[in-house]
Write a protein that holds these residues in place. Structure first.
Motif, PDB file in Angstrom:
ATOM      1  N   VAL A   1       0.799  -0.957  -0.496  1.00 15.75           N
ATOM      2  CA  VAL A   1      -0.079   0.103   0.006  1.00 15.75           C
ATOM      3  C   VAL A   1       1.221   1.162  -0.281  1.00 15.75           C
ATOM      4  CG1 VAL A   1      -1.707   0.725   0.994  1.00 15.75           C
ATOM      5  CG2 VAL A   1      -2.189  -1.532   1.521  1.00 15.75           C
ATOM      6  N   PRO A   2       1.143   2.556  -1.030  1.00 19.65           N
ATOM      7  CA  PRO A   2       1.556   3.566  -1.644  1.00 19.65           C
ATOM      8  C   PRO A   2       1.441   3.926   0.119  1.00 19.65           C
ATOM      9  CG  PRO A   2       0.428   3.188  -2.760  1.00 19.65           C
ATOM     10  CD  PRO A   2      -0.108   2.073  -1.749  1.00 19.65           C
ATOM     11  N   ALA A   3       2.650   4.503   0.518  1.00 17.64           N
ATOM     12  CA  ALA A   3       3.163   4.500   2.142  1.00 17.64           C
ATOM     13  C   ALA A   3       2.242   6.830   1.744  1.00 17.64           C
ATOM     14  CB  ALA A   3       4.100   5.302   2.751  1.00 17.64           C
ATOM     15  N   PHE A   4       1.140   6.740   0.930  1.00 19.96           N
ATOM     16  CA  PHE A   4       0.419   8.182   1.070  1.00 19.96           C
ATOM     17  C   PHE A   4      -0.031   9.073   2.637  1.00 19.96           C
ATOM     18  CE2 PHE A   4      -1.728   6.462  -2.940  1.00 19.96           C
ATOM     19  CZ  PHE A   4      -1.118   7.359  -3.924  1.00 19.96           C
ATOM     20  N   ARG A   5       0.517  10.216   2.654  1.00 21.80           N
ATOM     21  CA  ARG A   5       0.577  11.518   3.726  1.00 21.80           C
ATOM     22  C   ARG A   5      -1.692  11.058   3.549  1.00 21.80           C
ATOM     23  NH1 ARG A   5       2.798  16.236   2.297  1.00 21.80           N
ATOM     24  NH2 ARG A   5       1.373  17.332   1.680  1.00 21.80           N
ATOM     25  N   GLY A   6      -1.402  11.166   5.076  1.00 15.06           N
ATOM     26  CA  GLY A   6      -2.443  11.060   5.424  1.00 15.06           C
ATOM     27  C   GLY A   6      -3.883   9.969   5.573  1.00 15.06           C
ATOM     28  N   LEU A   7      -3.278   8.723   5.141  1.00 18.66           N
ATOM     29  CA  LEU A   7      -4.075   7.711   5.097  1.00 18.66           C
ATOM     30  C   LEU A   7      -4.934   6.837   6.153  1.00 18.66           C
ATOM     31  CD1 LEU A   7      -5.227   5.836   3.288  1.00 18.66           C
ATOM     32  CD2 LEU A   7      -2.999   3.846   3.175  1.00 18.66           C
ATOM     33  N   ASP A   8      -4.098   7.733   6.974  1.00 20.88           N
ATOM     34  CA  ASP A   8      -5.029   7.285   8.347  1.00 20.88           C
ATOM     35  C   ASP A   8      -6.053   7.911   8.836  1.00 20.88           C
ATOM     36  OD1 ASP A   8      -2.883   5.367   8.801  1.00 20.88           O
ATOM     37  OD2 ASP A   8      -1.633   6.341  10.073  1.00 20.88           O
ATOM     38  N   SER A   9      -5.567   9.117   8.588  1.00 24.14           N
ATOM     39  CA  SER A   9      -7.586   9.926   8.183  1.00 24.14           C
ATOM     40  C   SER A   9      -8.142   9.995   7.565  1.00 24.14           C
ATOM     41  CB  SER A   9      -7.048  11.561   8.058  1.00 24.14           C
ATOM     42  OG  SER A   9      -6.275  11.700   7.092  1.00 24.14           O
ATOM     43  N   PHE A  10      -8.445   9.207   6.547  1.00 17.41           N
ATOM     44  CA  PHE A  10      -9.690   8.990   6.095  1.00 17.41           C
ATOM     45  C   PHE A  10     -10.802   8.485   6.572  1.00 17.41           C
ATOM     46  CE2 PHE A  10     -11.834   6.156   2.079  1.00 17.41           C
ATOM     47  CZ  PHE A  10     -11.954   7.912   1.560  1.00 17.41           C
TER      48      PHE A  10
END
Ligand code: NA7
Length: 848
Positions: free
Chosen positions: A145-154
Motif C-alpha cells: 500500500v503506498p505510503a500516502f500522507r494522511g491515509l490514517d485520517s481517511f
C-alpha cells in the motif's frame, strides 16, 4: 532428531503440490499457511473480477492424469472462486489436509549447522525443527500500500485488492477511488463501475491490455482436448512460457504490413496475451518489431474509447509491450465510455495526500467514500524478506540480498543449506505459466531431497560460484530482450528503495528445465553435498516406506512367507504363485505371441508383445528372480505394462535358470537372444535391452558383451534395480541385513551361491558388470533404483561409473519404494509411474 523431514512455507499452488510430492516420496512434511484456507494468491485475491489470465486448461496441475481427466473447468479463463474450488478439490482428493496447518504464519527459520536442522517459528509461538525447508511463500503475496500522507485520517474504508474482505464489499451509490491500473486494477475497475455512483481511476502508467474472449468451456472441445492432454502437457513443459503458443516463426520486422495486421487481428479476435507476444520471433527482443504490436493495441484503444483525450491517456507509450505484464480484459477500455467513470492521470497530476474526505492531487481534490488500492506487490522477494530467515553463522537472508536477490537456478542460495525456494528469483517463475514452473521446481526439489536423504548427505548447499555464474547468465539473457526497459515489478521498480535487479529468468521454461535436469544428472553440479554431522550423531531423516509397498510387506508377514534363503529353489519358485495372483493381469496388448529363439545351447522360449502395428524399435527384456526363479509368464503383467507405455515391441526372454544351469548359462541365453532379435526381428530399427534385478544384471551384461564383441548396437540399456556386483559389503546391504524388504543380504548371498557356485567366477564382469575395467562406449543408460533395497547402492555405483566414462545416464531413484516394486503393477501405483517413465525414455531413445 528433527520433528519433520521438511517444512513447507505456504499452501498455494506450490505448497499444496510440495506436500503431495514430498509425502509421496516417503518424507514427513508439514505446510504452514497464514491464510484460513489454502490457495495462496487465489485465497487472498478475492476481489470482484479476479480471474486468471492463463487459460484453465493450462493453469492446472499436470502431475496426475486422473485429476486432469476428472476435473472440468467451466470457463476458458477461470475466475478466482473456481481456482480456489479446484485447489480444495486437490487437497481433498490427495488427502493433504492432515499435513497442512492453516492460520499459521511462519515468522522465522533459523539454520543450525551443528545439528543440520532448521528451526521454524510460527506466530502461534510454536517451534518445529526440520531437515529441509521449502519456501513456497508466493511471488505475489507481500502486497504493498503506498505510503500516502494522511491515509490514517481517511474516514471511509480502504481496501487492498489482495486483502479483500471475504464477505465482499457493496459499493452501491458510493464514490470510489481506485489507485493502480495493473492486471488487478484493470480487472476490478469495471466491477466497481457497474455499481458505484462514481469511479475515479488514478492512473500512473497506462497499461496494454488485450481481450480475453472469455467464454464457457464447450464440453465437446473439452472431451476432444482431454484425449491429447498428456502430449499437450509435454509441449507446455518444453515451451518458452509454459503454454504451447503457435507462433508464425517469422520476424515482425520482415513481415509485409498487410500480413502483420492479419496476424494481429486474428489473435485479437481469438483473445489472450501470450499469442500476441509469441506471434513473431522478434517481438520481445527488437523495439521496432515490438512497436508494431504496441501500435496495433493503441489503435484498438482509440477505436474503443469515445473521448479522444481519455483514449490518448490510456495509450501506453513509455515502455515496450510485454515488458510489463500484458493485461487481459474484455471490458476495461469500454468502461471509460460510462458517464460515472473518470480517469485521473497522476503522472502529470501526482497524488499528494489522503484527507478525511478523499484524495488530493497537485491540481485537484476528489471526494471519496472508499478507496481501493490495486497497487501490487513486493514481488518475488517480499514474502521471504518478511520472514526472519538466517543461514550459516546467523546471516539474515535480507542482508545477503540487500543489493538484490542471488540464487542458483532460482531454487537455492549459498549460505542457506537445505533451503529451497519454489519459483524463486532467477527462475522462469512469474514470466511463465506459474503452475508449470511450480511443478517443475517441486519435482526437482523433491528429487534433490530424496537424493540427499538416500545418500545420507546432511547438507545440500548451492556454491557461491555457481550462484554467481547463474546470476550473470540470468542478467545476460534479460538484457538481450526488451524486458529491462520497463519500470516493472520484474525489476522491483514499483517498490521505493528496492534495488533494481531483473529477477525472473527469461531463457524459457523448456531450456531452464533442461538445465536443471542436467545439474541433477551430474550429481547436483553447483551444489556441495556434505555429511557434516559430528561422529556418532544419527541422521534425523527417516525415509518411510510407500504405504502400498508397506501393505505388500505386511501381507507377506501376515502370511508367514519364510525368507528366501531358508527355502529350496523349488519352494521359492512355487512361492511365486501367490505373488502372481496378487499382481493380477497386465493391460491388453494388441498382439502377443510366443516364439522360440535358437540359442547356442538350445531353444530359448520368448514372448513378443506388440502394442501397435508399426513398432519404432524393439526392447529385449529379462525378468528378475535372482537367476533362480521367474519366467516370462510370471513377469507377464509388468512387461505388458512396459510394452504399452513404451509403445513398441517387447521380447521377454525365458533364459535358463540356476541352480540347474549355473553361470554363464543365463547370460549366454540373454546375449544369444539379443543377437537373434537384432538380426531376425528388429528389422534395423533401434534396439534396447532392459531388465529388473537379476534381469537388470543380464541387460547390463548383454550391453557389455555387445560392445566387447561388436554385437548389436543398442539405443539404451534400462536397468531396474539391477544386480551389478557380488560385493555384499555395501551400506544398503548393511541397512537391510536381516530385515524383510522382499530382498535382504542373506537372500542375495543365496542367489549368488546358486548362480555362481564358483566364487571366483563372480568377479567376471559378465557376472558383476560393475567390475568391467572400462565402461566407455556403452549404450546410454536409464538406471532405476529403490530406497529400501539392498541393491540400491550398487545401482548408484553403476550409474556413477557409467557417468564417469561419459556414458549418458538418466538415474531415477524411488525414495520410498522397495525392491521388486516395478513388477507389482495393479498393486503399487509407482510401478505404473515407473513404467511410464521408462516407456518415455525408451520412446525418446528410439527417436520418438
Ligand atoms: P501491478 O502490476 O504491480 O500494478 C500496480 C499498479 O499500481 C500499477 O498501475 C502501478 O503504477 C500502480 N501504483 C503502485 N504504486 C502507486 C502509487 N504510489 N501511486 C500510483 N499508482 C501506483 O500489480 P497488480 O496487482 O495489478 O498485478 C500483479 C500481477 O498479478 C500481474 O502482473 C499478474 O501477473 C497478476 P506503475 O505502473 O508502477 O506506474
Amino acid at each position: 532428531m528433527a520433528d519433520l523431514d521438511v517444512v513447507v512455507v505456504g499452501a498455494g499452488f506450490a505448497g499444496i503440490y510440495a506436500v503431495h510430492a514430498l509425502r509421496s516420496a516417503g518424507l514427513t512434511v508439514r505446510a504452514f499457511e497464514a491464510g484460513s484456507g489454502i490457495g495462496g494468491t487465489w485465497f487472498w485475491n478475492c476481489y470482484p473480477g479476479a480471474r486468471c489470465d492463463v487459460e484453465s486448461k493450462d493453469y492446472s496441475y499436470s502431475f496426475s492424469p486422473e485429476l486432469e481427466q476428472e476435473w472440468s473447468w467451466s470457463e476458458r479463463y477461470p475466475a478466482q472462486p473456481e481456482v480456489l474450488r479446484y485447489l480444495n478439490h486437490v487437497a481433498d482428493r490427495f488427502g493433504l489436509w492432515p499435513d497442512i496447518q492453516l492460520d499459521t504464519r511462519v515468522i522465522a527459520a533459523i539454520w543450525d549447522g551443528e545439528t543440520a536442522e532448521w528451526t521454524v517459528r510460527t506466530d502461534d509461538r510454536a517451534e518445529r525443527t526440520a531437515r529441509f525447508c521449502v519456501m513456497a511463500a508466493g511471488c505475489l503475496s507481500a502486497y504493498q500500500v503506498p505510503a500516502f500522507r494522511g491515509l490514517d485520517s481517511f474516514r471511509g474504508p480502504w481496501y487492498h485488492t489482495s486483502r479483500w474482505p471475504r464477505e465482499g464489499v457493496d459499493f452501491t451509490g458510493l464514490r470510489v477511488g481506485l489507485v493502480g491500473t495493473g492486471s488487478t486494477g484493470i480487472q476490478v475497475a469495471p466491477e466497481i463501475a457497474e455499481v458505484a455512483e462514481r469511479l475515479y481511476v488514478f492512473q500512473r502508467t497506462a497499461n496494454f491490455a488485450v481481450p480475453n474472449r472469455n467464454a464457457p468451456v464447450d464440453p465437446e472441445f473439452e472431451r476432444v482436448f482431454k484425449t491429447g492432454y498428456r502430449e499437450y502437457r509435454e509441449q507446455a513443459r518444453a515451451s518458452l512460457l509454459g503454454v504451447p503458443v503457435a507462433g508464425t516463426g517469422r520476424s515482425a520486422r520482415a513481415e509485409p504490413p498487410d500480413e502483420l495486421q492479419r496476424t494481429y487481428i486474428e489473435r485479437w479476435q481469438a483473445g489472450g496475451g501470450m499469442p500476441f507476444l509469441g506471434a513473431y520471433t522478434d517481438v520481445l527482443i527488437d523495439r521496432a518489431a515490438n512497436d508494431t504490436v504496441a501500435e496495433f493495441i493503441r489503435e484498438r484503444i482509440r477505436e474503443t474509447v469515445r473521448d479522444p483525450a481519455v483514449a490518448e491517456l490510456l495509450c501506453p507509450t513509455t515502455y515496450p509491450v510485454g515488458a510489463k505484464r500484458l493485461c487481459q480484459s474484455d471490458d476495461y477500455f469500454a468502461m471509460y465510455n460510462r458517464p460515472n467513470v473518470t480517469l485521473v492521470d497522476v503522472r502529470s497530476d501526482p497524488i499528494e495526500e489522503v484527507t478525511p474526505d478523499g484524495l488530493r492531487t497537485a491540481d485537484g481534490f476528489y471526494a471519496l467514500d472508499a478507496i481501493v488500492f490495486a497497487t501490487g506487490f513486493d514481488a518475488m522477494t517480499g514474502a521471504l524478506a518478511r520472514i526472519d530467515i538466517r543461514g550459516t553463522d546467523g546471516l539474515p537472508l535480507t542482508e545477503k540480498w540487500a543489493a538484490g536477490p542471488r540464487a542458483y537456478l532460482g531454487v537455492a542460495t549459498a549460505g542457506f543449506p537445505n533451503m529451497f525456494m519454489v519459483t524463486g528469483p532467477g527462475s522462469p517463475s512469474v514470466l511463465s505459466n506459474m503452475v508449470v514452473s511450480i511443478e517443475q521446481h517441486v519435482e526437482w526439489i523433491t528429487d534433490c531431497i530424496e537424493h540427499a536423504v538416500s545418500h545420507e548427505y546432511t547438507c545440500v548447499e548451492a556454491t557461491s560460484e555457481a550462484e554467481k555464474a547463474w546470476g550473470e547468465h540470468v542478467i545476460e539473457v534479460a538484457y538481450s530482450t526488451l524486458f529491462p526497459m520497463a519500470d516493472s515489478w520484474y525489476v522491483g521498480a514499483n517498490i521505493p528503495g528496492k534495488p533494481r535487479v531483473f529477477a525472473p529468468y527469461i531463457g524459457g521454461v523448456g531450456t531452464y528445465r533442461a538445465r536443471c535436469d542436467e545439474v541433477a544428472l551430474a550429481g547436483y553440479e553447483g551444489f556441495v553435498l556434505t555429511v557434516s554431522l559430528a561422529e556418532g550423531r544419527r541422521l534425523a531423516v527417516s525415509v518411510s516406506v510407500n504405504p502400498q509397498a508397506q501393505e505388500v510387506l505386511d501381507g507377506r508377514a501376515a502370511a508367514g512367507v519364510p525368507p528366501t534363503w531358508e527355502q529350496t529353489p523349488e519352494e521359492v519358485r512355487a512361492g511365486f504363485a501367490p505373488v502372481k495372483a496378487m499382481i493380477g493381469p497386465g493391460p491388453a496388448v494388441a498382439s502377443v505371441r510366443d516364439i522360440i529363439i535358437p540359442g547356442k545351447a538350445g531353444e530359448i522360449p520368448a514372448r513378443v508383445y506388440s502394442p501397435a502395428p508399426d513398432s519404432p524399435g524393439t526392447v529385449v527384456y529379462y525378468h528378475g528372480g535372482g537367476w533362480v526363479l521367474g519366467s516370462v509368464d510370471d513377469w507377464d503383467a509388468c512387461v505388458r505394462t512396459l510394452a504399452v507405455a513404451a509403445g513398441c515391441d517387447v521380447v521377454s526372454i525365458d533364459y535358463r535358470l540356476a541352480p540347474e544351469h549355473v553361470f554363464p548359462a543365463a547370460t549366454d541365453d540373454a546375449y544369444d537372444a539379443l543377437v537373434w532379435v537384432a538380426s531376425s526381428l528388429a528389422g534395423g530399427r533401434p534396439l534396447v535391452v532392459a531388465g529388473d534385478s537379476a534381469g537388470g544384471n543380464l541387460a547390463a551384461v548383454s550391453a557389455l558383451r555387445a560392445r566387447d564383441s561388436s554385437g548389436p548396437a543398442l539405443a539404451l540399456q534400462v536397468l531396474i534395480y539391477p544386480v551389478t556386483d557380488h560385493d555384499l559389503d555395501r551400506e544398503s546391504y548393511r541397512q537391510y541385513d536381516g530385515r524383510e524388504f522382499i530382498l535382504n543380504k542373506a537372500d542375495m548371498a543365496w542367489f549368488w551361491d546358486h548362480y555362481t557356485p564358483d566364487p571366483a567366477a563372480r568377479s567376471n564382469p559378465y557376472a558383476s558388470p560393475l567390475r568391467a575395467s572400462d565402461m566407455s562406449g556403452l549404450p546410454p543408460a536409464f538406471v532405476l533404483t529403490a530406497e529400501h533395497d539392498p541393491l540400491r547402492d550398487e545401482g548408484y555405483a553403476f550409474a556413477d561409473r557409467l557417468r564417469a566414462a561419459r556414458v549418458p545416464v538418466e538415474h531415477r531413484h524411488y525414495g520410498s519404494q522397495i525392491h521388486g516394486f516395478f513388477t507389482m503393477v495393479n498393486v503399487i501405483d509407482d510401478a505404473d509411474k515407473a513404467a511410464a517413465e521408462l516407456g518415455a525414455a525408451i520412446r525418446a531413445a528410439m527417436g520418438g
